[in-house]
Design a protein around this motif. Sequence first.
Motif, PDB file in Angstrom:
ATOM      1  N   LYS A  37       0.836  -1.204   0.000  1.00 21.30           N
ATOM      2  CA  LYS A  37       0.000   0.000   0.000  1.00 21.30           C
ATOM      3  C   LYS A  37       0.872   1.255   0.000  1.00 21.30           C
ATOM      4  CE  LYS A  37      -3.569   2.712   0.868  1.00 21.30           C
ATOM      5  NZ  LYS A  37      -4.525   3.075  -0.167  1.00 21.30           N
ATOM      6  N   LYS A  38       1.885   1.295   0.850  1.00 22.95           N
ATOM      7  CA  LYS A  38       2.758   2.464   0.928  1.00 22.95           C
ATOM      8  C   LYS A  38       3.509   2.685  -0.381  1.00 22.95           C
ATOM      9  CE  LYS A  38       3.605   2.515   5.928  1.00 22.95           C
ATOM     10  NZ  LYS A  38       4.637   2.350   6.981  1.00 22.95           N
ATOM     11  N   ILE A  43      -5.487   9.713  -5.856  1.00 15.74           N
ATOM     12  CA  ILE A  43      -4.036   9.574  -5.760  1.00 15.74           C
ATOM     13  C   ILE A  43      -3.649   8.471  -4.786  1.00 15.74           C
ATOM     14  CG2 ILE A  43      -1.877  10.735  -5.141  1.00 15.74           C
ATOM     15  CD1 ILE A  43      -3.185  13.368  -5.966  1.00 15.74           C
ATOM     16  N   ASP A  44      -4.249   8.478  -3.598  1.00  8.76           N
ATOM     17  CA  ASP A  44      -3.864   7.532  -2.541  1.00  8.76           C
ATOM     18  C   ASP A  44      -4.702   6.267  -2.516  1.00  8.76           C
ATOM     19  OD1 ASP A  44      -1.991   9.376  -1.822  1.00  8.76           O
ATOM     20  OD2 ASP A  44      -3.082  10.132  -0.082  1.00  8.76           O
ATOM     21  N   SER A  82      -4.030   8.998   4.013  1.00  6.10           N
ATOM     22  CA  SER A  82      -4.084   7.546   4.103  1.00  6.10           C
ATOM     23  C   SER A  82      -2.976   6.952   4.964  1.00  6.10           C
ATOM     24  CB  SER A  82      -4.009   6.933   2.694  1.00  6.10           C
ATOM     25  OG  SER A  82      -5.117   7.337   1.928  1.00  6.10           O
ATOM     26  N   GLU A  83      -1.764   7.514   4.883  1.00  8.00           N
ATOM     27  CA  GLU A  83      -0.652   6.899   5.597  1.00  8.00           C
ATOM     28  C   GLU A  83      -0.789   6.994   7.107  1.00  8.00           C
ATOM     29  OE1 GLU A  83       1.156  10.873   4.054  1.00  8.00           O
ATOM     30  OE2 GLU A  83      -0.436   9.470   3.534  1.00  8.00           O
ATOM     31  N   ARG A  84      -1.703   7.832   7.587  1.00  9.73           N
ATOM     32  CA  ARG A  84      -1.900   7.955   9.031  1.00  9.73           C
ATOM     33  C   ARG A  84      -2.679   6.778   9.600  1.00  9.73           C
ATOM     34  NH1 ARG A  84      -4.091  13.593  11.014  1.00  9.73           N
ATOM     35  NH2 ARG A  84      -3.982  12.354  12.943  1.00  9.73           N
ATOM     36  N   CYS A  85      -3.396   6.037   8.754  1.00 11.23           N
ATOM     37  CA  CYS A  85      -4.141   4.864   9.211  1.00 11.23           C
ATOM     38  C   CYS A  85      -3.221   3.652   9.145  1.00 11.23           C
ATOM     39  CB  CYS A  85      -5.385   4.650   8.357  1.00 11.23           C
ATOM     40  SG  CYS A  85      -6.435   3.295   8.922  1.00 11.23           S
ATOM     41  N   MET A  86      -2.818   3.162  10.291  1.00 11.94           N
ATOM     42  CA  MET A  86      -1.893   2.028  10.345  1.00 11.94           C
ATOM     43  C   MET A  86      -2.101   1.262  11.643  1.00 11.94           C
ATOM     44  SD  MET A  86       1.753   3.871  11.282  1.00 11.94           S
ATOM     45  CE  MET A  86       1.785   4.887   9.816  1.00 11.94           C
TER      46      MET A  86
END
Length: 482
Positions: free
Chosen positions: A50-51, A142-143, A169-173
């Motif tokens: 995903k990243k 985009i994400d 999006s990258e903050r959800c982990m």
Amino acid sequence: MAKKTQRAKGKNFNKPKNYSNHGASKQKIVFNGLDDRLKSVNTDLGKDVKKTLMARSRELWMGSPLATGALKKLRTSVIGSGLRLKSTIDNSILGLSDKEKQQVENQIENVFKLWAETTQCDIQRTSNFYQIQQLAFLTSLIDGECFVLMPFKKKPGEIFELKIQLIESERCMTPPEEQSNNKIKNGVELDEDNCPIAYHFCDDPYTLSKKIFRRVEAFGSITGRRNVLMILEKERIGQQRGIPILAPVIETLLQLGRYTHSELTAAVVSSYFTVFIENENENKDGGFGEPIEENQEKDFSSKNIEMGPATVTELSPGQKINLANPTRPNTAFDGFVKAMAIQIGAALELPHDVLLSKFDSSYSASRAALLEAWKMYRMRRSWMIADFCNPIFAEFMDEAVARGFIKAPQYFKNPLIRQAYLNCKWYGATQGQIDPLKEVAAAKIRIETGLSTKSREIMELYGDDYNEVMAQSKIEKEGIDA
């Protein structure tokens, strides 16, 4: 015995072939390198995958003209200047007169404008509701997804407390201490029905120090209110995280960008007119590339051999220049880029005419391309309305009715009545017309035959509200008569 062998071979030869001899063949060389293992959707969308997709998608957005153009075209056509509210309360449940129905709808729209057209709807107080729509939709492209929170926060000078907060999006982990928890997949906590019950957000995913996480429940435990919205396009059952829309064409766009850059560089080099003068006399200075003494001044400016527009360069004795003719511009470049644009457009559901904004075909072909693109625009607009606009409007109505800004009897007591007041439509950018005379004539025929209404045609052709158009027409007519 020989006859039996021949019969056996013949029987084998005539045996019907199934998928194992075609798409599922294990012997054909063409399938070498393909991964034939089935994986769950969460495995395919592991945190590293995903990243990586997000990082590459953002890189193409920042550096690939074709990728940037495609995403901006989607944003402009689907959202445009913003999806506008048109209240259409369900009168079959409310039982209001036509005049009362019109008054309630106008009241809902006017109060909504007070909130939506100002920055008090934004938690950062920088954008109005329609600008937030654009950013949320573009982020989801985009994400692969965009997270939306709807906190209530009172700020000085503001009437409403409802705020919109977008989360990258990258903050959800998944928190490190929860890595072994099988119920948390890529930051999404699930119940036994695979339904999201909470999201885990990192305050600063880029920090090198200890990360701080917040657990946000998907629905309120008492009210059932939606705390988190997710804008994403699902591709598989059970999918909880989104995939960038550019994912299938990342490699193609990257290689096409490199090819374009190479062709541009070659064309620039080919355009240079450079004269090189060969010096046959001996010179005490060293030739090009020869070492110099330690006590000698290092002045490389006079020995700098390079090409440039209208440049005259003197060479040292014994030096010669051999130039290769790049034969640029490449006449096949335009056709090759168009062929690649067709494939990229097929993956993005954009005809290459629309993707390149190059309508050099006939009227019928150009209109067919626009109609094909608008099928996709309408679909994505309906997703945006369902995932973003309608849930936020419901939250707005709850606050507006509770504060007495909108009169809606029995709104909180009867769920059916509440839903009747929430019934609405959203309209935005229109398709536009290649030949306005033909489009208006067709609209007139649809109205006269009862296939459409004036309200719908005004929204479809111009993206305007029927009531506003009629009110303005009445003002203009009265001005002329006076």
